[in-house]
Scaffold this motif. Structure first.
Motif, PDB file in Angstrom:
ATOM      1  N   ARG A  39     -30.139  43.923  87.056  1.00  0.00           N
ATOM      2  CA  ARG A  39     -29.325  44.180  86.144  1.00  0.00           C
ATOM      3  C   ARG A  39     -27.935  43.953  86.313  1.00  0.00           C
ATOM      4  O   ARG A  39     -27.121  43.447  85.373  1.00  0.00           O
ATOM      5  CB  ARG A  39     -29.565  45.796  85.495  1.00  0.00           C
ATOM      6  N   ALA A  40     -27.661  44.174  87.523  1.00  0.00           N
ATOM      7  CA  ALA A  40     -26.263  43.801  87.833  1.00  0.00           C
ATOM      8  C   ALA A  40     -25.987  42.451  87.875  1.00  0.00           C
ATOM      9  O   ALA A  40     -24.910  42.017  87.337  1.00  0.00           O
ATOM     10  CB  ALA A  40     -26.012  44.472  89.220  1.00  0.00           C
ATOM     11  N   LEU A  41     -26.905  41.476  88.578  1.00  0.00           N
ATOM     12  CA  LEU A  41     -26.656  40.123  88.054  1.00  0.00           C
ATOM     13  C   LEU A  41     -26.351  39.768  86.791  1.00  0.00           C
ATOM     14  O   LEU A  41     -25.852  38.950  86.683  1.00  0.00           O
ATOM     15  CB  LEU A  41     -27.696  39.462  88.994  1.00  0.00           C
ATOM     16  N   GLY A  42     -27.399  40.281  85.913  1.00  0.00           N
ATOM     17  CA  GLY A  42     -26.927  40.013  84.521  1.00  0.00           C
ATOM     18  C   GLY A  42     -25.904  40.221  83.938  1.00  0.00           C
ATOM     19  O   GLY A  42     -25.113  39.597  83.297  1.00  0.00           O
ATOM     20  N   GLY A  43     -25.205  41.241  84.425  1.00  0.00           N
ATOM     21  CA  GLY A  43     -23.778  41.751  84.070  1.00  0.00           C
ATOM     22  C   GLY A  43     -22.772  40.940  84.539  1.00  0.00           C
ATOM     23  O   GLY A  43     -21.876  40.329  83.889  1.00  0.00           O
ATOM     24  N   TRP A  44     -22.821  40.435  85.794  1.00  0.00           N
ATOM     25  CA  TRP A  44     -21.931  39.379  86.298  1.00  0.00           C
ATOM     26  C   TRP A  44     -22.019  38.390  85.860  1.00  0.00           C
ATOM     27  O   TRP A  44     -21.109  37.569  85.694  1.00  0.00           O
ATOM     28  CB  TRP A  44     -22.295  39.421  87.880  1.00  0.00           C
ATOM     29  N   PHE A  45     -23.480  37.853  85.326  1.00  0.00           N
ATOM     30  CA  PHE A  45     -23.483  36.510  84.780  1.00  0.00           C
ATOM     31  C   PHE A  45     -22.717  36.441  83.350  1.00  0.00           C
ATOM     32  O   PHE A  45     -21.823  35.656  83.197  1.00  0.00           O
ATOM     33  CB  PHE A  45     -24.838  36.041  84.343  1.00  0.00           C
ATOM     34  N   HIS A  46     -22.687  37.595  82.527  1.00  0.00           N
ATOM     35  CA  HIS A  46     -22.153  37.618  81.206  1.00  0.00           C
ATOM     36  C   HIS A  46     -20.744  37.649  81.588  1.00  0.00           C
ATOM     37  O   HIS A  46     -19.683  37.126  80.699  1.00  0.00           O
ATOM     38  CB  HIS A  46     -22.727  38.834  80.369  1.00  0.00           C
TER      39      HIS A  46
END
Length: 223
Positions: free
Chosen positions: A124-131
């Motif tokens: 979830r954190a990686l997804g947030g950093w991606f966006h």
């Protein structure tokens, strides 16, 4: 040493998003000053900023309290996200730097690895950093600021469910990055719109008083 008002503002905002200060609760300058170890002056300035952002309501003779957005206002946040994130992706296809691409590719690689392993909070954190990185690549300070506010408010108002298929979700991320790399703004916009629509569908309104978790939810609100 005088602590800047923007630092106090960030601390109060993060606590509002995290549910430390519940929606509708009173925010008194004296209590906040003690909590954050500052004088009342930066607290007063911070509350004015948070009122302008929509996190706080200040009423004459009644003082400040945490805002209580309606369901319609909350729904508007997701609709705005659906309009603006694809725009940011299209702009990123034209304005991104090699540094942005390097970070985006690294996040996709890590995300795909974690998705294959089952994911969890790290995914979830990686997804947030991606966006967040994709937004930064758009090269528009105004658009970046609006998207940051949207993510904060969405994290405050909604619980984001995990994607039904994390592997597919990260394949979508990879396709967006490929479009950005090739400078194909139309494809980047279309792919991001589909991805954002799926992500929005997994959001559920957070009950008043429910905690949004850590203040880092600006990142964990996205996938």
């Amino acid at each position: 040493m005088r602590i800047p008002a923007h630092s106090v503002c960030t601390a109060i905002r993060d606590d509002i998003v995290a549910g430390v200060h519940e929606r509708g609760s009173r925010l008194t300058e004296e209590v906040l000053a003690r909590r954050y170890g500052v004088s009342r002056v930066p607290v007063r300035e911070a509350l004015r900023t948070l009122e302008a952002e929509g996190f706080v309501v200040i009423r004459r003779h009644a003082g400040a309290c945490v805002a209580e957005p309606t369901e319609r206002e909350a729904a508007d946040l997701l609709e705005m996200r659906l309009l603006l994130e694809p725009l940011a992706a299209a702009r990123a296809a034209q304005r991104r730097t090699e540094a942005h691409l390097k970070v985006l590719r690294g996040l996709v690689r890590l995300g795909q690895e974690r998705a294959a392993q089952g994911g969890g909070e790290e995914l979830r954190a990686l997804g947030g950093w991606f966006h967040e990185t994709l937004a930064q690549a758009c090269g528009s300070p105004a658009l970046i600021a609006v998207l940051t506010q949207l993510r904060l408010k969405i994290a405050w108002m909604y619980e984001a469910g995990a994607p039904a298929d994390p592997v597919t979700s990260w394949a979508e991320h990879a396709a967006v990055v490929d479009a950005v790399r090739r400078g194909d703004g139309g494809r980047a916009r279309a792919l991001t719109a589909l991805h954002t629509e799926r992500a929005n569908a997994a959001h559920r309104l957070r009950a008043p008083g429910a905690s949004a978790g850590r203040a880092a939810s600006v990142r964990t609100a996205d996938r």
